[in-house]
Design an enzyme around this catalytic site. Sequence first.
Site, PDB file in Angstrom:
ATOM      1  CB  CYS A   1      -0.900   0.019   1.232  1.00 16.74           C
ATOM      2  SG  CYS A   1      -2.072  -1.351   1.333  1.00 16.74           S
TER       3      CYS A   1
ATOM      4  N   GLY B   1       2.157  -3.350   4.740  1.00 14.48           N
ATOM      5  CA  GLY B   1       2.887  -4.576   5.051  1.00 14.48           C
ATOM      6  C   GLY B   1       1.947  -5.725   5.338  1.00 14.48           C
TER       7      GLY B   1
END
Length: 515
Positions: free
Chosen positions: A2, A103
């Site tokens: 992201c 993550g």
Amino acid sequence: MCGIVGVVSQSPVNQLIYDSLLLLQHRGQDAAGIATANGNNFHMHKANGMVRDVFRTRNMRSLPGNVGIGQVRYPTAGSASSEEEAQPFYVNAPFGIILAHNGNLTNWTQLKDEMFRIDRRHINTASDTEVLLNVFAHELQLASSGLQLDAAALWKAVTGVHRRVKGSYAIVSLIAGYGLVAFRDPFGIRPLVLGKLETATGVEWMVASESVAIEGIGFEFVRDVEPGEAIFIDSEGNLHSHQCADKPTLNPCIFELVYLARPDSCLDGVPVYNARLRMGDYLAEKIKRVLPDVPIDVVMPIPDSSRPAAMQVAAKLGVEYREGFFKNRYVGRTFIMPGQAVRKKSVRQKLNAMGIEFKGKNVLIVDDSIVRGTTSHEIVQMARDAGANKVIFASAAPPVKFPNVYGIDMPTRGELVAHGRSDEEVARMIGADHLVYQDVEDLKNAIRDINPNLREFEASCFDGNYITGDVTTDYLDRIETARLAPQSQSDRDAASEAQEGGVTRSQLHLQLSVE
């Protein structure tokens, strides 16, 4: 994978964060969210869609405050259709915390169980970001005393997070009334950078996933956040930092440099564009070695991320470089499309082959990587349909043979075209006359040539080495089984272990008071 951003400014940050998210849009196209702090009040808006679609004038007006964070969401398998989760996440105690995460936590189901049995915290979603937020909140509550919060308590809390959490994580977080906290996992897997802007009224600070988000809005790039390091920028704009991990080591995700990051970014001392040029140098030498007698008339990239490597391959081989594929920029990146059928359909919508550049030629096509092989097969067929005599396919990255569990959508071996197959078998599957992959050590050396201080990398999808030490064959088998047949709730939970936290809702707007 992201994109995250956090800003502490002397003026409203909503537009700054919006502009930064546009610069990070390549990191996620599934959803976007912004949260701001105005005194002790949080304001948040998030929804499915790209940044320009999620935020309207009325939404921006509802995001007052000089401190804020934002995120663009990349859909991992099984999460794109969920409407129960979104980033950033909020928890009201202690103090009031909002957090966004880039993550994937490999031990999040264990932590979720601990949250309930030991910490007495309820996790309402199947998102590892909500788990991470609650771990941080719990550690902060243990570290702080009374009604006040100081930097020492923050460092102790982040140390507790590092002790309990496994996997990859880059974090931006708001603490009501105090400011912005950002930190990076002890292995430095996912990127996080720091920037500043000196104004007449003081210094403004920014943290983001990539340097392009900092420089693109006029801030000055300062440095990368170190593995295990925590950054605290208080509401007055004072920056504090501390190393919170016992034995941090820098092992950045090498796939960031291959594909994920923008070419005009610089990560861990490595300009992405320069790294891709060096990948092309090494790839050209490999082509010379393994295909010495194969005639090549022209070298063509698959736009856009393979263009630097292809240019270097053409130069090193002494062959003409041509742009034979043209891109429709209104179609998203195929690698991060949520479904295989959608990926296959989107390839020809995204690329068009110009026949004059292919007809009767032996064409060397250079791509940044080959993951599932669906896109590669369609591209090879497009080249043949356009009249190519022979199609040689080269990948600037090594074969993707192993699942990635640190936030990239490569979770099962069966989806990886190179897993358990020789180069010749993959060539037949994608329809190419010849196939050349980059060597793993050559890829690493291409990066080391630019920054010799980078000795180790997170390259598990290429070499099968999972640096966090907790990913076993049983773990991979479990998430693969759950991904292929997530029927029960426990299966869905297991499948989510391979997901990056923070799935989206179709439309959500919250205004949270934490006075």
